[in-house]
Design an enzyme around this catalytic site. Structure first.
Site, PDB file in Angstrom:
ATOM      1  N   ALA A 145       0.771  -1.242   0.000  1.00  0.00           N
ATOM      2  CA  ALA A 145       0.000   0.000   0.000  1.00  0.00           C
ATOM      3  C   ALA A 145       0.803   1.294   0.000  1.00  0.00           C
ATOM      4  CB  ALA A 145      -0.921   0.000   1.221  1.00  0.00           C
ATOM      5  N   CYS A 162       2.486  -0.848 -12.640  1.00  0.00           N
ATOM      6  CA  CYS A 162       2.789   0.275 -13.542  1.00  0.00           C
ATOM      7  C   CYS A 162       3.851  -0.221 -14.520  1.00  0.00           C
ATOM      8  CB  CYS A 162       3.205   1.527 -12.785  1.00  0.00           C
ATOM      9  SG  CYS A 162       4.564   1.303 -11.663  1.00  0.00           S
TER      10      CYS A 162
HETATM   11  C1  LIG Z   1       4.091   0.077  -6.544  1.00  0.00           C
HETATM   12  S1  LIG Z   1       4.456   0.304  -4.897  1.00  0.00           S
HETATM   13  C2  LIG Z   1       2.875   0.518  -4.147  1.00  0.00           C
HETATM   14  C3  LIG Z   1       2.255   1.871  -4.401  1.00  0.00           C
HETATM   15  C4  LIG Z   1       0.981   2.056  -3.604  1.00  0.00           C
HETATM   16  N1  LIG Z   1       0.007   1.027  -3.863  1.00  0.00           N
HETATM   17  C5  LIG Z   1       0.354   3.397  -3.906  1.00  0.00           C
HETATM   18  O1  LIG Z   1      -0.639   3.491  -4.624  1.00  0.00           O
HETATM   19  O2  LIG Z   1       0.855   4.405  -3.385  1.00  0.00           O
HETATM   20  C6  LIG Z   1       4.858  -1.321  -4.401  1.00  0.00           C
HETATM   21  C7  LIG Z   1       4.977  -1.493  -2.910  1.00  0.00           C
HETATM   22  O3  LIG Z   1       5.086  -2.901  -2.642  1.00  0.00           O
HETATM   23  C8  LIG Z   1       5.789  -3.014  -1.428  1.00  0.00           C
HETATM   24  N2  LIG Z   1       6.178  -4.417  -1.299  1.00  0.00           N
HETATM   25  C9  LIG Z   1       7.068  -5.118  -2.043  1.00  0.00           C
HETATM   26  N3  LIG Z   1       7.103  -6.396  -1.637  1.00  0.00           N
HETATM   27  C10 LIG Z   1       6.217  -6.529  -0.625  1.00  0.00           C
HETATM   28  C11 LIG Z   1       5.808  -7.592   0.208  1.00  0.00           C
HETATM   29  N4  LIG Z   1       6.316  -8.821   0.052  1.00  0.00           N
HETATM   30  N5  LIG Z   1       4.888  -7.366   1.159  1.00  0.00           N
HETATM   31  C12 LIG Z   1       4.364  -6.124   1.329  1.00  0.00           C
HETATM   32  N6  LIG Z   1       4.717  -5.066   0.572  1.00  0.00           N
HETATM   33  C13 LIG Z   1       5.620  -5.266  -0.398  1.00  0.00           C
HETATM   34  C14 LIG Z   1       6.913  -2.012  -1.586  1.00  0.00           C
HETATM   35  O4  LIG Z   1       7.446  -1.665  -0.336  1.00  0.00           O
HETATM   36  C15 LIG Z   1       6.193  -0.856  -2.268  1.00  0.00           C
HETATM   37  O5  LIG Z   1       5.776   0.096  -1.335  1.00  0.00           O
END
Ligand SMILES: C[S@@+](CC[C@H](N)C(=O)[O-])C[C@H]1O[C@@H](n2cnc3c(N)ncnc32)[C@H](O)[C@@H]1O
Length: 384
Positions: A197, A317
């Site tokens: 998130a 994205c």
């Molecule tokens: C594309 S960004 C999310 C953007 C967010 N949904 C927004 O609209 O602002 C991807 C996110 O996935 C998180 N992430 C990556 N692997 C993860 C995991 N195994 N569990 C939880 N979060 C994870 C990262 O820390 C990052 O914040």
């Protein structure tokens, strides 16, 4: 030329080897703009490295220049070189393979300036009220075409100069990302999970349109990004339960299953290169396979947390099929109770399992959506 060099080097040169860095840059300039014959280009610059008393660098200069010449020869066959479009060859080739009819416009869109798009916080102000405020301040703006919540500022200015920033009247969010709310379409009371998130762009958007019958849990594994999520919630005047955790380790319990799950996980960000131009030079081809594995692992885990008849929206994205339709394809093969719904929207390109917005089309970022529905177990049994 600097960008071209960074794609040719496995790792950046150390500060004390700035002379070698400059030497290779000038050699690339000779190759590209002075038509120096290839054999002379390589031998003279290798000699120059030797005269700098850096024997080790001779091999490096030789390898880098030969690679540049070889790739340029291949690219010359395409009349447009990858470096002209400012993309590393592996990425340009992948985009071309995935989007044979659109690859050139995608590369060009990646080099163009993105718009400043805002999402109006409907809890505080309507879009037409906010547009009126902008007009009063002589700030030219228009409504977004597909998202009912967006506004595009015609001549971008610093955010703090826009009316209502501190009052939480808007967030910065591209129109494509704003469409996640419409695709997920939360239309039933119950629990919602936003699994990746931070920094909260989509969590806050969902909250802006929820009522008391729904409650949302916002999860991310990155502590610093979660701090930004908390700050964003406070600025926009909203709250929800938050958890710093690895979403692949979340426990499921039937009584706490979620009716709606949003998965906006880690991805190559190949759809938002126009906003983050450096992405193309930081990513490596091998990253894509690793990202796809992570995406699938997240999907598999979250599926256990989704209630029967629930909906999971997978978004990235990215414009690469390896992270989009192919991930969903792999997931569907293993989960007979899952089916995708490609919907009937007026935007994006329909793909096998979802919809894809390509960068720059309708002035939006590149974004992929796949809505997966969980069939009731009884139906799955009957279908077998
Ligand atoms: C594309 S960004 C999310 C953007 C967010 N949904 C927004 O609209 O602002 C991807 C996110 O996935 C998180 N992430 C990556 N692997 C993860 C995991 N195994 N569990 C939880 N979060 C994870 C990262 O820390 C990052 O914040």
């Amino acid at each position: 030329m600097t960008e071209a060099l960074s794609t040719l080097l496995k790792k950046p040169l150390r500060q004390k080897d700035a002379d070698i860095h400059m030497l290779i840059l000038s050699a690339l300039f000779q190759a590209k703009f002075m038509q120096t014959p290839p054999h002379a280009l390589v031998s003279e610059n290798v000699e120059a490295a030797r005269s700098l008393k850096k024997e080790w660098a001779c091999k490096l200069v030789n390898a880098v220049l030969r690679r540049y010449l070889k790739e340029n020869q291949v690219n010359a066959l395409d009349s447009k070189t990858h470096f002209d479009c400012n993309h590393p060859p592996w990425l340009a080739a992948l985009i071309r393979q995935d989007w044979p009819d659109d690859w050139e416009s995608i590369l060009m869109a990646n080099n163009a300036h993105p718009p400043l798009t805002l999402r109006v916080n409907s809890q505080r102000v309507t879009r037409s009220e906010y547009l009126e405020t902008l007009i009063e301040k002589n700030i030219e703006a228009v409504s977004t075409h597909h998202s009912p919540d967006g506004v595009i500022i015609k001549n971008p200015i610093p955010l703090e100069s826009l009316p209502g920033f501190h009052e939480g009247h808007f967030s910065v969010q591209d129109e494509a990302a704003q469409l996640s709310r419409l695709v997920l379409n939360i239309n039933k009371p119950g629990l919602i999970l936003d699994a990746c998130a931070a920094p909260g762009g989509k969590t806050t958007h969902l909250l802006e349109h929820l009522n008391e019958e729904n409650s949302l849990l916002s999860v991310d594994c990155d502590q610093d990004r979660m701090k930004r999520l908390t700050k964003n919630l406070a600025r926009l005047g909203m709250s929800c339960e938050t958890l710093i955790a690895d979403a692949t380790q979340l426990n499921s319990s039937p009584e706490k299953n979620y009716g709606f799950i949003l998965l906006d996980g880690p991805c190559s960000a190949s759809g938002v290169i126009r906003r983050h131009p450096d992405i193309r030079f930081h990513r490596r081809e091998a990253d894509i396979v690793k990202l796809a594995e992570k995406q699938l692992a997240l999907l598999e885990r979250l599926w256990h947390l989704l209630a029967d008849n629930g909906k999971l929206l997978y978004v990235t994205c990215s414009i690469l099929r390896a992270e989009n339709d192919n991930v969903i394809e792999g997931f569907l093969e293993e989960n007979s109770d899952a089916e995708t719904d490609t919907g009937s929207f007026l935007w994006g390109v329909k793909t096998k399992h979802g919809r894809q917005i390509l960068p720059g089309v309708s002035n939006m970022d590149g974004f992929y959506f796949s809505l997966i529905k969980k069939r009731n177990k009884c139906h799955v049994q009957l279908a077998k």
